[in-house]
Design an enzyme around this catalytic site. Structure first.
Site, mmCIF file in Angstrom:
data_model
loop_
_atom_site.group_PDB
_atom_site.id
_atom_site.type_symbol
_atom_site.label_atom_id
_atom_site.label_comp_id
_atom_site.label_asym_id
_atom_site.label_seq_id
_atom_site.Cartn_x
_atom_site.Cartn_y
_atom_site.Cartn_z
ATOM 1 N N ARG A 157 33.152 40.782 41.143
ATOM 2 C CA ARG A 157 33.863 42.634 40.727
ATOM 3 C C ARG A 157 33.612 42.108 38.895
ATOM 4 O O ARG A 157 34.053 40.945 38.627
ATOM 5 C CB ARG A 157 35.559 42.288 40.763
ATOM 6 C CG ARG A 157 36.222 41.928 42.274
ATOM 7 C CD ARG A 157 37.480 41.843 41.956
ATOM 8 N NE ARG A 157 37.822 41.654 43.738
ATOM 9 C CZ ARG A 157 38.137 42.753 44.383
ATOM 10 N NH1 ARG A 157 37.615 44.242 44.067
ATOM 11 N NH2 ARG A 157 38.708 43.157 45.269
ATOM 12 N N ARG A 183 36.394 46.130 47.184
ATOM 13 C CA ARG A 183 37.251 46.820 47.709
ATOM 14 C C ARG A 183 36.887 47.204 46.002
ATOM 15 O O ARG A 183 38.170 46.132 45.901
ATOM 16 C CB ARG A 183 38.414 46.903 48.783
ATOM 17 C CG ARG A 183 38.682 47.832 49.097
ATOM 18 C CD ARG A 183 39.901 47.609 49.850
ATOM 19 N NE ARG A 183 38.950 47.334 51.148
ATOM 20 C CZ ARG A 183 39.889 47.396 52.393
ATOM 21 N NH1 ARG A 183 41.356 47.678 52.305
ATOM 22 N NH2 ARG A 183 39.181 46.951 53.548
ATOM 23 N N HIS A 218 31.549 35.731 48.301
ATOM 24 C CA HIS A 218 32.629 35.516 47.998
ATOM 25 C C HIS A 218 32.758 34.597 46.508
ATOM 26 O O HIS A 218 33.793 34.568 45.798
ATOM 27 C CB HIS A 218 33.988 35.819 48.666
ATOM 28 C CG HIS A 218 35.513 36.266 47.650
ATOM 29 N ND1 HIS A 218 36.523 34.656 47.996
ATOM 30 C CD2 HIS A 218 35.933 36.963 47.388
ATOM 31 C CE1 HIS A 218 37.958 35.220 47.426
ATOM 32 N NE2 HIS A 218 37.199 36.525 46.848
ATOM 33 N N TYR A 220 45.214 36.520 36.196
ATOM 34 C CA TYR A 220 44.705 35.798 37.276
ATOM 35 C C TYR A 220 44.266 34.332 36.779
ATOM 36 O O TYR A 220 43.918 33.461 36.007
ATOM 37 C CB TYR A 220 43.224 35.743 38.068
ATOM 38 C CG TYR A 220 43.318 37.445 38.325
ATOM 39 C CD1 TYR A 220 44.618 38.291 38.695
ATOM 40 C CD2 TYR A 220 42.681 37.537 39.523
ATOM 41 C CE1 TYR A 220 44.241 40.141 39.042
ATOM 42 C CE2 TYR A 220 42.644 39.080 40.190
ATOM 43 C CZ TYR A 220 43.314 39.512 39.816
ATOM 44 O OH TYR A 220 43.347 40.769 41.075
ATOM 45 N N ARG A 262 51.007 32.021 47.800
ATOM 46 C CA ARG A 262 51.691 33.298 47.266
ATOM 47 C C ARG A 262 51.472 34.294 48.098
ATOM 48 O O ARG A 262 52.546 35.683 48.148
ATOM 49 C CB ARG A 262 50.615 33.812 46.611
ATOM 50 C CG ARG A 262 50.764 34.900 45.497
ATOM 51 C CD ARG A 262 49.685 35.235 43.870
ATOM 52 N NE ARG A 262 48.558 35.046 44.780
ATOM 53 C CZ ARG A 262 47.535 36.029 44.882
ATOM 54 N NH1 ARG A 262 48.551 37.625 45.312
ATOM 55 N NH2 ARG A 262 46.616 36.510 45.657
ATOM 56 N N HIS A 276 45.873 32.963 41.698
ATOM 57 C CA HIS A 276 44.946 33.327 41.799
ATOM 58 C C HIS A 276 43.626 31.469 42.441
ATOM 59 O O HIS A 276 42.912 31.916 43.535
ATOM 60 C CB HIS A 276 43.735 34.246 41.074
ATOM 61 C CG HIS A 276 42.473 34.816 41.989
ATOM 62 N ND1 HIS A 276 41.244 34.554 41.490
ATOM 63 C CD2 HIS A 276 42.491 35.784 42.637
ATOM 64 C CE1 HIS A 276 41.191 34.946 42.453
ATOM 65 N NE2 HIS A 276 41.144 36.085 43.629
#
Length: 469
Positions: free
Chosen positions: A153, A183, A213, A248, A344, A372
């Site tokens: 991202r 996304r 990722h 985060y 979470r 996160h």
């Protein structure tokens, strides 16, 4: 006149086949253009809305009864980021200025500091700026020959991407593994991927059936009289994104450990050549070794428990959904392993069930920052193992994504993460249990708000280590 709010959710899934033929960039751009007119999938509505108005909206949108979700008066909670204060500063969170890092220099070069020892970074408590700083330093360093990075991202005004462009301009070999299928960040990722490509960087896109990722950075530098190559690695639970780094809560490792850096290089070589990482001693890498090694670690704890020895597992995850991993945890619990879950989001394991999960507890933490980081802790017969990771225990993460879990080899850094984790385990202000009930303090028990305690701990750590210099 009556006013009622609705929120219409459309199918945001991109129209990409498992086997992509042609240009992936073109295909994703075409799919993005259709997103605004995607199939209506859910309607959140105000329960005070007149029934005839709701019927008209259903007819217009094609929403069925099973796709209706009764909400409240206001639905677009994203607007709360810009909620006005009305002068009520007493209702605002107290300011938590970014803390100076206790071991990384505030000014000057970072690479020599990383060469001397490992460092942990804890955004947003500590400034993420150390990362673009490191990249700018590498871009300007004549001894640096190459930079490799994974981009999942990318911020719209990315200092990280700008530093990479500078590195290309300065003649560095830059490899960027860009995830086009992250996304809602597809457009920003495409923008920077194309800029890097035009500048001359080697940009790699993952195939449609696989996402990258993992959050990895590898800098290669010529050092010494013989100009030997030395590698510097950065491994993180969070993205290379300045915007989310302010919201985060993550952990990241700067290291010049030759073995870890060589294994990070294997991950990048997989993207470049298709050669799967092999003979990994430190990193757990999905979709190759992560699941298998985690199952071995769980089984080892169960074996210890059956011998009557201390055995425990502590897992901090965003989500626990994979049936195979859940079955292994149930089996470990039945063997007597004490298992603590800090989750979470999605949790598909049911804790505290007699003869099934009676040794498993679960809590989650929702506070000022989004939790996160993923942390895996195993008792390991007294030689505790602590891993940080980008991976949740979901089938998609373990089987269809490139993920990395990395160990903390430095004893002081392990202790640092364990202390932060222990604060979260003790939270009795913002924590909730599996049934979503707040885990509040008992009468007379001191209040522990983990994120506030973590900030104060890191503040003291910075002050103490600075005073020792």
């Amino acid at each position: 006149v009556e006013v009622n709010a609705i929120k219409l959710s459309r199918d945001a899934e991109l129209d990409i086949e498992e086997e992509v033929s042609g240009d992936l960039l073109v295909k994703i751009r075409s799919s993005l253009a259709k997103r605004a007119t995607g199939y209506p999938a859910r309607l959140l509505f105000d329960p005070t809305m007149p029934k005839e108005v709701l019927r008209a909206i259903k007819q217009k949108t094609g929403i069925e009864d099973e796709e209706l979700v009764e909400g409240s008066r206001y639905h677009n909670f994203r607007d709360f980021f810009g909620f006005p204060s009305f002068g009520r500063t007493d209702l605002l969170n107290p300011a938590w200025p970014e803390l100076p890092h206790p071991t990384l220099p505030r000014t000057g070069p970072l690479l020599p500091a990383v060469a001397r020892r490992d460092h942990l970074l804890h955004p947003p408590y500590q400034s993420f700026d150390a990362v673009p700083r490191l990249l700018r330093e590498a871009a300007a360093d004549p001894q640096v020959s190459s930079i490799a990075i994974t981009l999942y991202r990318v911020a719209p005004k990315s200092a990280v991407a700008k530093a990479l462009l500078k590195a290309v301009k300065n003649g560095k070999q830059v490899t960027a593994v860009v995830e086009l299928k992250a996304r809602f960040d597809e457009e920003s990722n495409m923008h920077w991927a194309e800029k890097l490509q035009r500048a001359g960087a080697h940009v790699i896109f993952t195939p449609a059936e696989l996402k990258c990722h993992a959050k990895l950075l590898l800098i290669t530098r010529r050092e010494g009289d013989g100009a030997a190559l030395h590698r510097y690695a950065y491994l993180s639970t969070g993205n290379f994104n300045e915007a989310t780094a302010g919201l985060y809560a993550d952990h990241a490792l700067f290291t010049a450990n030759a073995e870890i850096a060589a294994e990070v290089d294997q991950v990048f070589r997989y993207f470049q050549t298709g050669e799967e990482p092999a003979h990994l001693q430190h990193l757990l890498v999905a979709p190759f070794t992560l699941r298998k090694q985690l199952l071995k670690l769980i089984a080892a704890e169960a074996a210890q428990a059956r011998k009557g020895k201390e055995a425990y597992i502590i897992l901090k995850l965003n989500a626990l959904e994979d049936l195979g991993m859940i079955a292994a945890l149930y089996e470990a619990s039945q063997a007597g392993v004490r298992i603590e879950l800090l989750i979470r989001g999605i949790g598909s394991l049911v804790p505290g069930q007699p003869a099934l999960s009676e040794h498993i507890t679960q809590r989650g933490l929702l506070d000022r920052y989004l939790e996160h980081a993923r942390i895996y802790v195993f008792a390991n017969g007294g030689a505790e193992k602590v891993y940080l990771s980008s991976a949740d225990w979901m089938s998609r993460n373990l089987d269809r994504r490139v993920e990395v879990a990395f160990p903390l080899l430095d004893e002081s850094l392990r202790a640092e993460v364990r202390h932060l984790l222990d604060l979260e385990r003790a939270d009795n202000v913002k924590a909730r249990d599996f049934d979503n009930h707040l885990l509040l303090s008992a009468e007379g028990e001191p209040l522990v708000r983990a994120q506030e305690a973590e900030y104060q701990y890191l503040k003291k750590l910075a002050g103490r280590r600075r005073a020792q210099k």
